[in-house]
Design an enzyme around this catalytic site. Structure first.
Site, mmCIF file in Angstrom:
data_model
loop_
_atom_site.group_PDB
_atom_site.id
_atom_site.type_symbol
_atom_site.label_atom_id
_atom_site.label_comp_id
_atom_site.label_asym_id
_atom_site.label_seq_id
_atom_site.Cartn_x
_atom_site.Cartn_y
_atom_site.Cartn_z
ATOM 1 N N SER A 143 12.277 -6.671 21.300
ATOM 2 C CA SER A 143 11.343 -7.135 20.262
ATOM 3 C C SER A 143 10.070 -7.690 20.885
ATOM 4 O O SER A 143 9.175 -8.148 20.195
ATOM 5 C CB SER A 143 12.001 -8.192 19.378
ATOM 6 O OG SER A 143 12.524 -9.253 20.149
ATOM 7 N N ASN A 161 19.332 -17.662 19.148
ATOM 8 C CA ASN A 161 19.498 -17.591 17.691
ATOM 9 C C ASN A 161 18.742 -18.715 16.973
ATOM 10 O O ASN A 161 18.182 -18.498 15.899
ATOM 11 C CB ASN A 161 20.983 -17.638 17.319
ATOM 12 C CG ASN A 161 21.743 -16.450 17.876
ATOM 13 O OD1 ASN A 161 21.134 -15.550 18.458
ATOM 14 N ND2 ASN A 161 23.055 -16.435 17.723
ATOM 15 N N THR A 181 -8.414 -6.219 -24.808
ATOM 16 C CA THR A 181 -6.956 -6.076 -24.777
ATOM 17 C C THR A 181 -6.722 -4.563 -24.898
ATOM 18 O O THR A 181 -7.473 -3.888 -25.606
ATOM 19 C CB THR A 181 -6.244 -6.806 -25.943
ATOM 20 O OG1 THR A 181 -6.723 -6.284 -27.179
ATOM 21 C CG2 THR A 181 -6.479 -8.312 -25.918
ATOM 22 N N HIS A 182 -5.771 -4.051 -24.196
ATOM 23 C CA HIS A 182 -5.512 -2.590 -24.149
ATOM 24 C C HIS A 182 -6.756 -1.814 -23.690
ATOM 25 O O HIS A 182 -6.971 -0.674 -24.124
ATOM 26 C CB HIS A 182 -5.076 -2.055 -25.519
ATOM 27 C CG HIS A 182 -4.024 -2.876 -26.187
ATOM 28 N ND1 HIS A 182 -2.688 -2.730 -25.943
ATOM 29 C CD2 HIS A 182 -4.137 -3.894 -27.081
ATOM 30 C CE1 HIS A 182 -2.000 -3.602 -26.675
ATOM 31 N NE2 HIS A 182 -2.863 -4.328 -27.360
ATOM 32 N N SER A 184 -20.475 7.738 0.768
ATOM 33 C CA SER A 184 -19.674 8.959 0.852
ATOM 34 C C SER A 184 -20.251 9.839 1.947
ATOM 35 O O SER A 184 -21.457 9.870 2.172
ATOM 36 C CB SER A 184 -19.724 9.684 -0.491
ATOM 37 O OG SER A 184 -19.493 11.062 -0.316
ATOM 38 N N LYS A 235 -23.658 7.952 -3.475
ATOM 39 C CA LYS A 235 -22.513 7.083 -3.756
ATOM 40 C C LYS A 235 -22.584 5.696 -3.122
ATOM 41 O O LYS A 235 -23.048 5.530 -2.005
ATOM 42 C CB LYS A 235 -21.233 7.763 -3.258
ATOM 43 C CG LYS A 235 -20.897 9.015 -4.022
ATOM 44 C CD LYS A 235 -20.309 8.717 -5.375
ATOM 45 C CE LYS A 235 -18.819 8.721 -5.214
ATOM 46 N NZ LYS A 235 -18.112 8.388 -6.410
ATOM 47 N N ASN A 280 -19.517 3.054 -3.143
ATOM 48 C CA ASN A 280 -18.142 2.903 -3.642
ATOM 49 C C ASN A 280 -17.588 1.490 -3.426
ATOM 50 O O ASN A 280 -17.840 0.877 -2.394
ATOM 51 C CB ASN A 280 -17.222 3.905 -2.935
ATOM 52 C CG ASN A 280 -17.600 5.339 -3.253
ATOM 53 O OD1 ASN A 280 -18.031 5.642 -4.359
ATOM 54 N ND2 ASN A 280 -17.466 6.216 -2.275
ATOM 55 N N GLU A 336 -10.759 -1.438 -3.800
ATOM 56 C CA GLU A 336 -9.686 -0.433 -3.830
ATOM 57 C C GLU A 336 -8.670 -0.679 -2.707
ATOM 58 O O GLU A 336 -7.462 -0.551 -2.900
ATOM 59 C CB GLU A 336 -10.284 0.968 -3.721
ATOM 60 C CG GLU A 336 -11.053 1.352 -4.975
ATOM 61 C CD GLU A 336 -11.892 2.602 -4.794
ATOM 62 O OE1 GLU A 336 -11.496 3.509 -4.051
ATOM 63 O OE2 GLU A 336 -12.971 2.659 -5.410
ATOM 64 N N TYR A 389 24.515 -15.219 12.976
ATOM 65 C CA TYR A 389 23.439 -14.334 13.437
ATOM 66 C C TYR A 389 23.929 -12.892 13.566
ATOM 67 O O TYR A 389 25.025 -12.625 14.045
ATOM 68 C CB TYR A 389 22.886 -14.800 14.801
ATOM 69 C CG TYR A 389 21.776 -13.902 15.318
ATOM 70 C CD1 TYR A 389 20.466 -14.096 14.917
ATOM 71 C CD2 TYR A 389 22.057 -12.826 16.157
ATOM 72 C CE1 TYR A 389 19.444 -13.258 15.351
ATOM 73 C CE2 TYR A 389 21.045 -11.979 16.600
ATOM 74 C CZ TYR A 389 19.741 -12.202 16.191
ATOM 75 O OH TYR A 389 18.748 -11.363 16.619
ATOM 76 N N GLN A 403 16.577 -9.468 13.748
ATOM 77 C CA GLN A 403 15.382 -9.254 14.567
ATOM 78 C C GLN A 403 14.328 -8.485 13.766
ATOM 79 O O GLN A 403 13.139 -8.557 14.055
ATOM 80 C CB GLN A 403 15.764 -8.482 15.835
ATOM 81 C CG GLN A 403 14.610 -8.231 16.769
ATOM 82 C CD GLN A 403 15.071 -7.797 18.136
ATOM 83 O OE1 GLN A 403 15.576 -8.598 18.916
ATOM 84 N NE2 GLN A 403 14.918 -6.515 18.443
ATOM 85 N N LYS A 445 10.659 -9.826 11.591
ATOM 86 C CA LYS A 445 9.344 -10.269 12.047
ATOM 87 C C LYS A 445 8.189 -9.352 11.690
ATOM 88 O O LYS A 445 7.135 -9.821 11.227
ATOM 89 C CB LYS A 445 9.366 -10.483 13.559
ATOM 90 C CG LYS A 445 10.285 -11.625 13.953
ATOM 91 C CD LYS A 445 10.473 -11.746 15.428
ATOM 92 C CE LYS A 445 11.686 -12.619 15.721
ATOM 93 N NZ LYS A 445 12.976 -12.034 15.206
HETATM 94 N N1 ARG Z 1 14.959 -11.219 19.683
HETATM 95 C C1 ARG Z 1 16.023 -11.763 18.917
HETATM 96 C C2 ARG Z 1 15.590 -11.933 17.446
HETATM 97 O O1 ARG Z 1 14.446 -12.016 17.223
HETATM 98 C C3 ARG Z 1 16.442 -13.084 19.467
HETATM 99 C C4 ARG Z 1 17.834 -13.456 19.128
HETATM 100 C C5 ARG Z 1 18.783 -12.659 19.896
HETATM 101 N N2 ARG Z 1 20.092 -13.173 19.834
HETATM 102 C C6 ARG Z 1 21.163 -12.432 20.150
HETATM 103 N N3 ARG Z 1 22.276 -12.995 20.087
HETATM 104 N N4 ARG Z 1 21.061 -11.171 20.420
HETATM 105 O O2 ARG Z 1 16.391 -11.962 16.561
#
Ligand code: ARG
Length: 468
Positions: free
Chosen positions: A23, A110, A155-156, A277, A283, A285, A290, A317, A322, A325
């Site tokens: 990650s 975790n 309205t509408h 455009s 144009k 725009n 949008e 967990y 993961q 994010k």
């Molecule tokens: N990169 C992991 C996450 O964002 C960290 C936690 C990992 N923990 C584990 N037991 N594999 O969730």
């Protein structure tokens, strides 16, 4: 390079597993939060006698050095770092040696990843709250400027009743006010510290979670360790608040697109907030409006993504988490940018009052006002409604407005009415008379603006005043 967790393994991870598992490419944006969390953690470990003060000082110095190097681009993370937590910790051990190996005492990734996300989100929520407040201040300024300017209420998408432009601004003010309240409310639940929950069940070591919570500026530690490492409600609350607020932006953006069309020609958006455009030279725009509408879809997607990730996960967990994010970061970036663009766009838009006025003669905007005027002459509203309905019919057949109806025509509809009994049915008079609480009259709009201004003035300052 062997992983920090590699003790029980005989083989290295397969390369594609490493990539799939990592990650680091998206969680490195939380490096500052990760390092601040570690500084607080090791400070507490030293105070509790779990590490020595010399070890603590070495660790903090090492962490700050790593932070500077990341900021300066001297450290470039790669797939072997796995995630930001491992990336920082493995460098710390490489830089300072044995002391570095004590940092991860009485915590787990975790809880660590959650303290990072909460701290990162906290900072961004503060920024978004400030952007919402700025948007509200632009709205209030515009509402004041256009508090007496007449326009058509729909309205509408059909002509309904005359209103003021300031009234429209104040309608949106209310929506963004609720967005601010929603985010302030979510912030309360976000601002709790999971650090020290460890893997799922706490620790046998004599830690002080209240102390780390205090050091990191949280209200208090989270109550239950297992919930702490499994909870993603605070991200979902943010994504829900973001989705609702983007919906508000998108609705108004939609109106801007309509108002900007040749058919409406109600507004003129500043050149700097429009695009041209590549083929049609004439144009101009309303692309920003949008795009705002379009970006709303991606924020809804972000909410759906995390809801779906969470729905079948048992305690505690799971690696699924993961995946919490990227959608969160995407929604943060999108909402933040959208608020800024939108506030500037409305600031740079002028209403073309002369154009708007041209439409006043269509659609019998004052029909309800006439019916209400009849009510004051003791005609029950249902009858008044029907009388005005018949007046509309006659006007439509003749291709004229209420003003053009003769006494004779009016009498033939209902003997109780005449030209005199219609009262002042100019658009301005109709708007001025809508004095009911929350109504559109300039007087009432000014009152709403004053209440709004006071509300903004009384908001707490949205700022984070802590950090290492
Ligand atoms: N990169 C992991 C996450 O964002 C960290 C936690 C990992 N923990 C584990 N037991 N594999 O969730």
């Amino acid at each position: 390079m062997a992983s920090l967790w590699g003790g029980r393994f005989e083989k290295e991870m397969d390369d594609i597993v490493k990539n799939f598992n990592a990650s680091i490419f998206f969680d490195q944006r939380m490096y500052n939060e990760d390092i601040m969390g570690s500084i607080a953690h090791v400070t507490m470990l030293a105070e509790q006698g779990i590490v020595t003060h010399e070890e603590k000082n070495k660790i903090i110095e090492g962490l700050k050095d790593i932070r500077n190097k990341i900021a300066d681009g001297e450290i470039v993370f790669n797939v072997n770092d796995e995630d930001i937590h491992m990336g920082v910790e493995s460098r710390l051990i490489a830089d300072i040696g044995d002391a570095g190996k004590k940092l991860h005492t009485a915590r787990s990734r975790n809880d660590q990843c959650q303290v990072d996300v909460r701290m990162y989100l906290r900072k961004e929520e503060i920024e978004i709250l400030n952007r919402l407040v700025y948007l509200e201040s632009v709205i209030l300024r515009k509402a004041e400027k256009y508090s007496e300017s007449l326009t058509i209420g729909f309205t509408h998408i059909q002509h309904a009743q005359p209103i003021t432009i300031g009234f429209i601004f104040m309608a949106y003010f209310q929506m963004f006010k609720r967005d601010i309240q929603r985010l302030m409310d979510a912030y309360e639940r976000l601002n709790l510290c999971p650090l020290g929950s460890c893997a799922l069940a706490g620790t046998t070591l004599p830690t002080n979670r209240h102390r780390t919570s205090e050091l990191l500026g949280f209200t208090s530690p989270t109550e239950n360790a297992m919930d702490s490492v499994s909870d993603r409600d605070y991200s979902l609350e943010f994504l829900s608040a973001a989705s609702i607020s983007m919906m508000h932006l998108s609705r108004w953006a939609e109106e801007f697109v309509w108002w900007n069309s040749q058919e409406f020609s109600y507004i003129s958006i500043d050149d700097s907030y429009c695009t041209g455009s590549s083929i049609m030279p004439q144009k101009k725009n309303p692309d920003m409006a949008e795009l705002l509408r379009g970006k709303t879809g991606r924020v809804y997607g972000d909410l759906m993504q995390l809801l779906t990730v969470m729905k079948g996960t048992p305690l505690a967990y799971n690696k699924d988490f993961q995946e919490d994010k990227e959608s969160l970061f995407d929604a943060i970036d999108t909402w933040k940018a959208s608020l800024q663009i939108f506030a500037n766009m409305i600031d740079k838009t002028e209403f073309r009052l002369d154009q708007i006025q041209k439409h006043f003669s269509q659609g019998f905007l004052n029909a309800t006002d006439i019916a209400e005027h009849f009510v004051t002459q003791n005609i029950p509203f249902r009858e008044a409604h029907s009388i005005v309905g018949k007046m509309v019919k006659v006007c439509e057949n003749r291709g004229c407005c209420f003003d053009d109806l003769t006494d004779e025509e009016l009498k033939s509809i209902d003997s109780r009415i005449s030209k005199d009994s219609l009262g002042d049915i100019s658009i301005k008079a109709c708007v001025d008379a809508r004095l009911s609480f929350g109504g559109t009259s300039p007087k009432e709009v000014i009152r709403q603006i004053k209440v709004g201004q006071k509300w903004i003035e009384e908001l707490p300052a949205f700022e984070l005043n802590w950090g290492f």
